[in-house]
Write a protein that holds these residues in place. Structure first.
Motif, short mmCIF file in Angstrom:
data_model
loop_
_atom_site.label_atom_id
_atom_site.label_comp_id
_atom_site.label_asym_id
_atom_site.label_seq_id
_atom_site.Cartn_x
_atom_site.Cartn_y
_atom_site.Cartn_z
N VAL A 17 0.85 -1.18 0.00
CA VAL A 17 0.00 0.00 0.00
C VAL A 17 0.89 1.23 0.00
CG1 VAL A 17 -1.88 -1.16 1.23
CG2 VAL A 17 -0.17 0.14 2.52
N GLN A 18 0.32 2.32 -0.43
CA GLN A 18 1.00 3.62 -0.37
C GLN A 18 0.16 4.51 0.52
OE1 GLN A 18 3.11 5.34 -3.92
NE2 GLN A 18 1.46 6.82 -3.80
N ALA A 19 0.70 4.88 1.66
CA ALA A 19 -0.13 5.57 2.65
C ALA A 19 0.73 6.39 3.59
CB ALA A 19 -0.95 4.55 3.46
N GLU A 20 0.07 7.26 4.35
CA GLU A 20 0.71 7.93 5.47
C GLU A 20 0.63 7.02 6.68
OE1 GLU A 20 -0.07 12.23 6.00
OE2 GLU A 20 -1.51 11.95 4.38
N MET A 21 1.51 7.25 7.65
CA MET A 21 1.50 6.48 8.88
C MET A 21 1.35 7.43 10.07
SD MET A 21 4.24 3.37 8.34
CE MET A 21 5.71 4.39 8.44
N ALA A 22 0.61 6.99 11.06
CA ALA A 22 0.40 7.80 12.26
C ALA A 22 0.12 6.90 13.45
CB ALA A 22 -0.76 8.78 12.05
N ILE A 23 0.57 7.33 14.62
CA ILE A 23 0.24 6.61 15.85
C ILE A 23 -0.87 7.41 16.54
CG2 ILE A 23 1.11 5.75 18.06
CD1 ILE A 23 3.88 5.66 16.84
N LEU A 24 -2.10 6.97 16.36
CA LEU A 24 -3.24 7.68 16.92
C LEU A 24 -3.53 7.27 18.36
CD1 LEU A 24 -5.64 7.61 13.82
CD2 LEU A 24 -3.91 9.32 14.45
N ASP A 25 -3.12 6.07 18.73
CA ASP A 25 -3.31 5.60 20.11
C ASP A 25 -1.99 5.73 20.86
OD1 ASP A 25 -3.88 4.39 22.48
OD2 ASP A 25 -4.30 2.40 21.64
N GLU A 26 -1.85 6.80 21.63
CA GLU A 26 -0.60 7.04 22.35
C GLU A 26 -0.53 6.32 23.69
OE1 GLU A 26 0.35 11.13 22.77
OE2 GLU A 26 0.29 11.57 20.61
N PHE A 27 -1.62 5.68 24.10
CA PHE A 27 -1.66 5.07 25.42
C PHE A 27 -1.62 3.54 25.35
CE2 PHE A 27 -3.78 9.19 25.73
CZ PHE A 27 -3.01 9.78 26.72
N GLN A 28 -1.29 3.01 24.21
CA GLN A 28 -1.18 1.56 24.06
C GLN A 28 0.13 1.07 24.65
OE1 GLN A 28 -0.15 0.18 19.96
NE2 GLN A 28 -0.32 2.36 19.40
N ASP A 29 0.26 -0.24 24.84
CA ASP A 29 1.54 -0.83 25.22
C ASP A 29 2.45 -0.85 23.99
OD1 ASP A 29 0.70 -1.33 27.80
OD2 ASP A 29 -0.09 -3.31 27.29
N PHE A 30 3.66 -0.39 24.16
CA PHE A 30 4.57 -0.34 23.02
C PHE A 30 5.60 -1.47 23.05
CE2 PHE A 30 2.75 3.85 22.87
CZ PHE A 30 2.72 4.15 21.52
#
Length: 461
Positions: A278-291
């Protein structure tokens, strides 16, 4: 009187024999199909280059762990000799040996003046890629793979999807993926007893008795790697859209230039299992998840706990430690919608600019939230070409699919306008049960989900 014999002279009825062999392949301990015991496969070669499979079970694996090493030479006496089963492919010999507590094993060291160690092995029953379309489905072959060569125009007719099932994906797949992220040289993969199936066209896959080694020191593998290095420019050339064969699949490369892209909206209707772009932008919208998560340092099995104390791992059958591994969800966005994929290990660490140890220390030890401002800034207004793997899992009534990122590369030019991040999210990667059953029937056992489909990478697998 003890008979000094070679492998071909030994049968189940042979008594009081001794054979000089070298370990030319040693697998890691694995669980039996019925989950009742642990076994370990070895391939032994004698002075006449005759090979035979040997197997150890449970207690013997630990007993001989410090003794039996790859490429060492041994005198082995009176191992149990059994008829090789043919249910997992054509065996390398009509018999196989069982190394148990009653087997006598003596290592021949370099300093031994009477018995000299055997030379580095050269025998490899290589199955050329040109022969694979002519082999029977469900047969097995011994194959040398160089993953990067699959992206060449001139070699495109010799491309096959290579699927690592079960713990092969967790362990060998993790090793391959790690080398892909760090090595600048090409990789050569030696796969023994690799199965041939019709999953996504004609494809290769690990089986019950398979072994997988990266960059083995066989002369054939070294020559193949040297050839690949000498022809690196040609191998890195983007594949042509005009070259194809009925038995090959779309090449898998890290930079998918020239590859057919699908949109986010098309993901739900894409095949239930497979690799695509795919060709897409990437973003982390959930900042409170376990990383990050904790996994066994041996078998890489993830655990729900956040306690790093040592524990008895039932899969490794030994006391081991838990180590952190980076793993989190990231949102992919194009003008057709948004979906979520997982990203882990070195790829995740690179994106966050943190090691898994640092992430664990912040989120679990100190119980603080990660600061992601630098990540948001780095991802802002950038477009990426992303290689995704779609995997399926199901319950009694429904089957769902998950996405994981195998590789990504920023496009050289940023998009002129930022995609609307409030686009409607593409929810379900759901497929019906009938479709799933048909897919798993073609791909392999329904209880063996594909763990890893190694991409052919540009700088590395």
């Amino acid at each position: 009187m003890v008979l000094r014999v070679n492998i071909d002279q030994i049968e189940p009825a042979t008594r009081d024999w001794i054979c000089k062999v070298q370990i030319v392949e040693i697998g890691r301990p694995r669980e039996s199909l019925d989950k009742k015991c642990t076994f370990q496969n070895l391939i032994l070669e004698d002075e006449q280059e005759c090979q035979i499979r040997a197997v150890m079970y449970s207690d013997e694996i630990e007993q001989y762990a410090a003794t039996l090493k790859l490429l060492n030479t041994y005198l082995i006496s009176t191992a149990k000799v059994k008829v090789s089963p043919t249910s997992y492919g054509k065996p390398i010999h009509q018999f196989y040996w069982i190394l148990d507590k009653e087997t006598v094993i003596e290592q021949i060291k370099v300093s031994n003046e009477v018995e000299k160690p055997l030379p580095t092995p050269t025998k490899l029953n290589i199955t050329l890629f040109d022969r694979i379309p002519h082999l029977m489905v469900d047969s097995a072959a011994e194959i040398v793979l160089t993953l990067l060569s699959l992206c060449s125009d001139t070699l495109k007719k010799n491309q096959f999807l290579f699927t690592l099932w079960e713990d092969f994906g967790e362990i060998e797949g993790h090793e391959i993926f790690s080398k892909m992220a760090t090595d600048t040289d090409l990789l050569v993969i030696l796969g023994r007893s690799i199965g041939i199936s019709t999953y996504q066209g004609l494809s290769l896959q690990t089986r019950y008795n398979s072994t997988v080694r990266v960059n083995p020191n066989y002369p054939q593998a070294v020559a193949l790697l040297n050839w690949a290095k000498e022809n690196k420019t040609m191998l890195l050339r983007s594949p042509s859209d005009t070259t194809s064969t009925s038995s090959s699949i779309a090449p898998i490369i890290v930079t998918p230039s020239g590859q057919q892209l699908i949109s986010i909206a098309e993901i739900s209707s894409a095949p239930s299992m497979g690799v695509f772009y795919v060709q897409a932008e990437m973003a982390i919208l959930d900042e409170f998840q376990d990383f990050c998560l904790l996994e066994c340092s041996g078998c890489k099995q993830k655990k729900r706990t956040k306690d790093r104390k040592d524990f008895e791992c039932p899969k490794c059958n030994r006391k081991t430690s838990l180590v952190p591994r980076c793993s989190f969800q990231i949102d992919l966005i194009d003008n057709t919608g948004t979906t979520t994929a997982s990203i882990s290990a070195e790829l995740g660490e690179k994106l966050l600019s943190m090691t898994a140890e640092d992430i664990f220390d912040i989120t679990c030890t100190k119980r603080q939230s990660l600061s992601l401002n630098h990540v948001h800034e780095m991802l802002s207004n950038k477009l990426f070409e992303i290689q995704l793997r779609k995997s399926s899992w199901g319950g009694s009534n429904t089957t769902n699919a998950t996405l994981s990122i195998l590789s990504y590369m920023e496009k050289q030019h940023a998009p002129h306008s930022t995609t609307d991040r409030t686009s409607k999210k593409i929810k379900p990667l759901e497929i019906n049960e009938v479709e799933m059953m048909a897919t798993t029937a073609a791909a392999g056992p329904s209880n063996a989900p594909a763990k890893f489909e190694p991409p052919t990478q540009i700088k590395k697998v």
